[in-house]
Structures are given as structure tokens and as C-alpha cells.
Design a protein around this motif. Structure first.
Motif, short mmCIF file in Angstrom:
data_model
loop_
_atom_site.label_atom_id
_atom_site.label_comp_id
_atom_site.label_asym_id
_atom_site.label_seq_id
_atom_site.Cartn_x
_atom_site.Cartn_y
_atom_site.Cartn_z
N LYS A 129 0.89 -1.17 0.00
CA LYS A 129 0.00 0.00 0.00
C LYS A 129 0.91 1.20 0.00
N SER B 244 0.38 -6.37 6.80
CA SER B 244 -0.42 -5.78 7.87
C SER B 244 0.54 -5.00 8.75
N ILE B 245 0.15 -3.79 9.12
CA ILE B 245 1.04 -2.94 9.94
C ILE B 245 1.38 -3.66 11.25
N LEU B 246 0.37 -4.30 11.85
CA LEU B 246 0.62 -4.97 13.13
C LEU B 246 1.59 -6.13 12.97
N ASP B 247 1.45 -6.91 11.90
CA ASP B 247 2.40 -8.00 11.65
C ASP B 247 3.81 -7.47 11.44
N GLY C 43 4.13 2.60 8.07
CA GLY C 43 3.11 2.43 9.11
C GLY C 43 3.71 1.82 10.35
N ASP D 23 6.23 4.00 12.16
CA ASP D 23 5.65 5.03 13.01
C ASP D 23 5.20 4.46 14.37
N THR D 24 4.59 3.29 14.39
CA THR D 24 4.17 2.72 15.68
C THR D 24 5.39 2.27 16.49
N ARG E 246 -7.64 0.89 24.46
CA ARG E 246 -7.10 0.74 23.12
C ARG E 246 -7.40 1.94 22.23
N ARG E 247 -8.41 2.72 22.62
CA ARG E 247 -8.80 3.82 21.75
C ARG E 247 -7.70 4.87 21.69
N SER E 248 -7.39 5.31 20.46
CA SER E 248 -6.23 6.16 20.23
C SER E 248 -6.59 7.64 20.19
N PHE F 180 -2.45 3.37 18.84
CA PHE F 180 -2.45 2.11 19.57
C PHE F 180 -1.01 1.60 19.54
#
Lengths: 126, 360
Positions: free
Chosen positions: B19, B34-37, B223, B226-227, B283-285, B308
Motif C-alpha cells: 500500500k 499488515s502494519i501490526l504483523d 506504518g 511510526d508505531t 485501546r482507543r487512540s 495504539f
């Protein structure tokens, strides 16, 4: 990835109506657009809603979005798993990622069948 | 979208289903799967990041050291060849024009690594202020930067390039890749053990593909970058650092040790607001620009970064808060429809990264 037996809203919720109770989630297309979900806000049980009313919220790492009720009625159940495992929506949007159930107070209106929804997202993808 | 710049790896990203989105004027990969992966893979194995959008300048000459000392906050007097240091370029008000790494290549030559979006501003600012005996060359166009980050990064590098890495944190080595110079720096933006690699753009794709031959290495996008950086509390220019805030306000007063009279020095320690690390209740950012309120509801600041935190399981944020209230323990964040409770915590949010790990 668009099950034949469901109804779809323009805001990408799906609805499975059985004996007057509708199960609601978001579509595969919607979860793909949002990316990894990190937070799901669900409505309180007992709340009554109009069709199209904002009823919850979704967050992913990079985006935020609302959930709308695809049908009028009373919220009778929510998926408790999603509080700590919002990724279920990504992994299984039509199964374990279901969000809430509404006891319908009216017939569904302005929802699409699978074919119409497929056409709709083909347009949006452009 | 037509005027976006590309990196030597842009086609590769597209061919591999990334992406893409504009960042710093470049067409950059946000995620591949996936950003989390990709985030988790970086914390447990090793990830490869295309960071070619960043800028590199060479500064050379008999008076390079003196000239540069008058422009950046880094204490260059104690920066030996083979080491690099983090710091800032300040305006006359002591506020941050950019954050940058300075590498001392040899006694009279330095490499500056700056943010892509600030490249031109930095270059003109520095050029106008360099005295005789110092020259700046912008080598960004011919320099590719690739980051290899994660606990397995060193092992993977050795495995596919056959060259051992024994670097200490914030040091670097001049190596070679296919006969071209390869600068290998033990630095990064993830909090993990890792390398930042600089090579000629013509070798970028070959180096990228070679590093991916290591089984543990996967590509990761901006992505996850950044996290990862937010979890360890590293600032992002344009959000947590800007021309309205001093390094002291961003929490870097302790790093301002240079004895040189650099631009902005007299005001670099001014503090009107402080960058405060916040742990959110759930969890809400919070998002960039959300208002920060005291627990009584008075507006005292703004969120600069919020997300998150995948390695922690809750949301975290950085926010500039009025200095007088920055010591408060509890805040509220106005996130539109709802107010989020936030607790002031220390940095880093995520404490288990191996960036500083000793290498035998």
C-alpha cells in the motif's frame, strides 16, 4: 468474499436476518480498507436505534470510522470478544468478527443484495 | 500524485503489493501485509525499511568542524571519527528546524542525515551560514538509505553479506557491497538492535534483495515504522518537533552539551510547553491535534502523535502541554465524540527493545 445470503449497506455493514433478529458486522472490503483494527466500540445492550444511525466506532492503526445500524430495532447482544481481540474483524469479518445483534422493529430498507454490493465496491475501488 | 518522487525501490514495493502513500514528497510504502504483523516482526525477528526519502549532506574542509559546530546542537568536540550523534538544527529563536544525525567520517569530513521533508530548508539554511573552508554537498540523489532493524538484524546481515558486525550503539563502519562503499551504522528508529545502511542508489535494489534472502528478514513500511518509533517515544519532525518548539521543550535539554556558540543556543533551553508522554486508558487512540485537558477540563495542550501501541496493548500519545501543567499526573484528551483518560508516564513506553544491547 461477498456471501450470497447477506444484505449489505452503503456504509459497508452486513446484515444476516433470522427470525426477526439481525446479526451485524462489517464487510471484508471494509476491513481491508481500514487495515488492522485496534479498537472496536460497540453499542450498549438495550439501546434502540433507527436504520442508518451511528451506533459504534472502529479504529485501525491508520484510520478511524463509524459503524451504522443497517436496520431499526433494539440491540440485544454484542460480541464480547472484540474488546480485546478487534483483529477478529480482520481475520473473519463474516464469522467471529460479528459485532452486534438487533431485534428488528421494521423491515430492512435500502439494503443491497450481494450482486448489487459487489457492483458498488467495484465502483469505489476505482 | 504526479509530482511524487520515487526511490530506487519504488517499483519493487509496487510489484510486491505494498500500500503506497505520499510521504515527504515521495511515493512510499505504508505496509506490505499488515502494519501490526510488520510491527511484531520487527520486535521479534528483523525488518527491512526503505528510508531513501531522507537526505544526506557531506560537509568537508579545513574548517568543517568549526563551521558545523556553529550550526548544530551536537557536541562535535567529543565526536570521534567512527561515531555519530543525534541532535538539532535550530533557528534564531532556539526552535527546531530539523533533527539530524551527524556522522564524523574522518577528522575533516562529516555526513549529515536529515528528514526528507526538510532537506531543502536545511540545505539552504546551512549553506548560507557556512564560513570559508567548509563546503556542503547534497548527496541525497545518489545515496540510498535502507534500515535493517530487529533482534536478528546483525545475524541476518552477517549471514547474507558474509561480513560480521561488531558495532557499538551510535558507531559506524565503512564496508563494501559489490565493490561500492557501504556505510553501516548501528542506529535506528525502532528501539531494536539494528543497522542503518547507506549505499549508492545503483546498488540499492541489489542490497535490498540480498538482505531479503535472510529467512528472518521481511520488508516493513512506514506504518510500522511510526508505531515502532512512538512506542519508544522518538519524535517525528512535523508532529513532535517543529519551528515553534525548542529541544528543551521536546525533552532534550540534557543532550545540549556542546560548548560551541551554535545558532539558537541562548534560547534552546526556553520552556513554554513540554512534550509529555501519555498512556491512555484502553485501546482507543488519540490523534494528532486532539486537545489535551487537565482532569478538571481546562485546555492545556495538543496531541502531537498518538496510536495504539501494538507491543503494549493500549494506546499511547505524545502531547505538548503548558509547562505549568506538564507535571500533572492525569489528563483528559478530547477525541471528538468521547473524552479519553490519560496518565503521564515516563519514556520509553516500550522498555524491552534491544537497541543498546551489548554485542560480544
Amino acid at each position: 468474499m461477498i456471501p450470497e445470503n447477506l444484505l449489505y449497506s452503503a456504509s459497508h455493514e452486513w446484515l444476516s436476518l433470522e427470525d426477526g433478529v439481525g446479526t451485524v458486522g462489517i464487510t471484508h472490503f471494509a476491513q481491508e480498507q481500514l487495515g488492522d483494527l485496534t479498537f472496536v466500540e460497540l453499542p450498549e445492550i438495550g439501546r434502540t436505534v433507527e436504520a442508518g444511525e451511528e451506533i459504534g466506532a472502529l479504529e485501525s492503526v491508520k484510520a478511524a470510522s463509524e459503524i451504522y445500524a443497517p436496520i431499526a430495532g433494539e440491540v440485544v447482544e454484542v460480541n464480547p470478544e472484540l474488546e480485546n481481540a478487534p483483529e477478529l474483524v480482520n481475520e473473519d469479518p463474516y464469522g467471529k468478527g460479528w459485532m452486534f445483534k438487533i431485534k428488528a422493529s421494521a423491515e430492512p430498507e435500502e439494503l443491497m443484495d450481494a450482486a448489487a454490493y459487489a457492483e458498488r465496491i467495484a465502483e469505489e475501488a476505482h | 500524485m504526479d509530482n511524487l518522487l520515487t526511490t530506487p525501490l519504488t517499483s519493487w514495493h509496487r510489484e510486491h503489493g505494498a500500500k503506497m502513500a505520499p510521504f515527504a514528497g515521495f511515493d512510499m510504502p505504508i505496509s506490505y501485509r499488515s502494519i501490526l504483523d510488520e510491527h511484531r516482526h520487527t520486535r521479534t525477528k528483523a525488518s527491512l525499511f526503505d528510508i531513501c526519502h531522507m537526505g544526506e549532506f557531506m560537509l568537508t574542509g579545513d574548517r568543517a568542524l568549526e563551521s558545523l559546530s556553529r550550526l548544530v546542537t551536537q557536541n562535535l568536540a567529543t565526536l570521534a571519527p567512527g561515531k555519530c550523534r543525534y541532535g538539532f538544527l535550530l533557528n534564531d529563536n532556539g526552535c527546531v528546524i530539523d533533527d539530524l544525525l551527524v556522522y564524523r567520517l574522518d577528522p575533516g569530513s562529516f555526513m549529515l542525515v536529515v528528514n526528507g521533508a526538510r532537506m531543502e530548508t536545511d540545505r539552504e539554511w546551512i549553506k548560507e551560514r557556512l564560513g570559508a573552508g567548509a563546503e556542503l554537498e547534497d548527496i541525497s540523489q545518489r545515496t540510498a538509505k535502507i534500515d535493517l532493524q530487529g533482534p536478528e538484524a546483525f545475524k541476518a546481515f552477517e549471514q547474507v553479506l558474509g561480513q560480521p558486525v561488531k558495532l557499538k550503539y551510535f558507531t559506524f563502519d565503512a564496508m563494501h557491497f559489490e565493490q561500492e562503499p557501504l556505510l553501516v551504522s548501528r542506529t535506528g528508529y525502532t528501539g531494536e538492535l539494528g543497522l542503518e545502511l547507506y549505499v549508492h542508489v545503483e546498488k540499492a535494489l541489489a542490497l535490498w534483495e540480498r538482505l531479503l534472502e535472510a529467512e528472518v528478514v521481511e520488508p516493513a513500511g512506514l506504518g510500522a515504522r511510526d508505531t515502532l518509533r512512538l512506542e519508544i517515544g522518538l519524535p517525528l519532525y512535523g508532529q513532535d518537533l517543529d519551528e515553534e518548539h525548542t529541544p528543551a521543550e521536546a525533552g532534550y535539554a540534557g543532550m545540549l552539551k556542546s560548548e560551541a556558540e551554535y545558532t539558537g543556543k541562548t534560547r534552546a533551553f526556553d520552556v513554554r510547553e513540554s512534550l509529555v508522554p501519555l498512556k491512555l486508558d484502553g485501546r482507543r487512540s488519540a490523534r494528532h491535534n486532539d486537545a489535551v485537558l487537565t482532569s478538571e477540563g481546562a485546555a492545556v495542550g495538543r496531541v502531537t502523535s498518538g496510536s495504539f501501541a501494538p507491543s503494549l496493548g493500549y494506546a499511547v500519545a505524545l502531547a505538548y502541554v503548558d509547562a505549568q501543567r506538564a507535571g500533572d499526573k492525569e489528563f483528559l484528551i478530547d477525541a471528538g465524540r468521547s473524552q479519553l483518560r490519560a496518565e503521564r508516564v515516563g519514556l520509553p513506553f516500550f522498555t524491552e527493545g534491544g537497541a543498546r544491547k551489548k554485542i560480544e
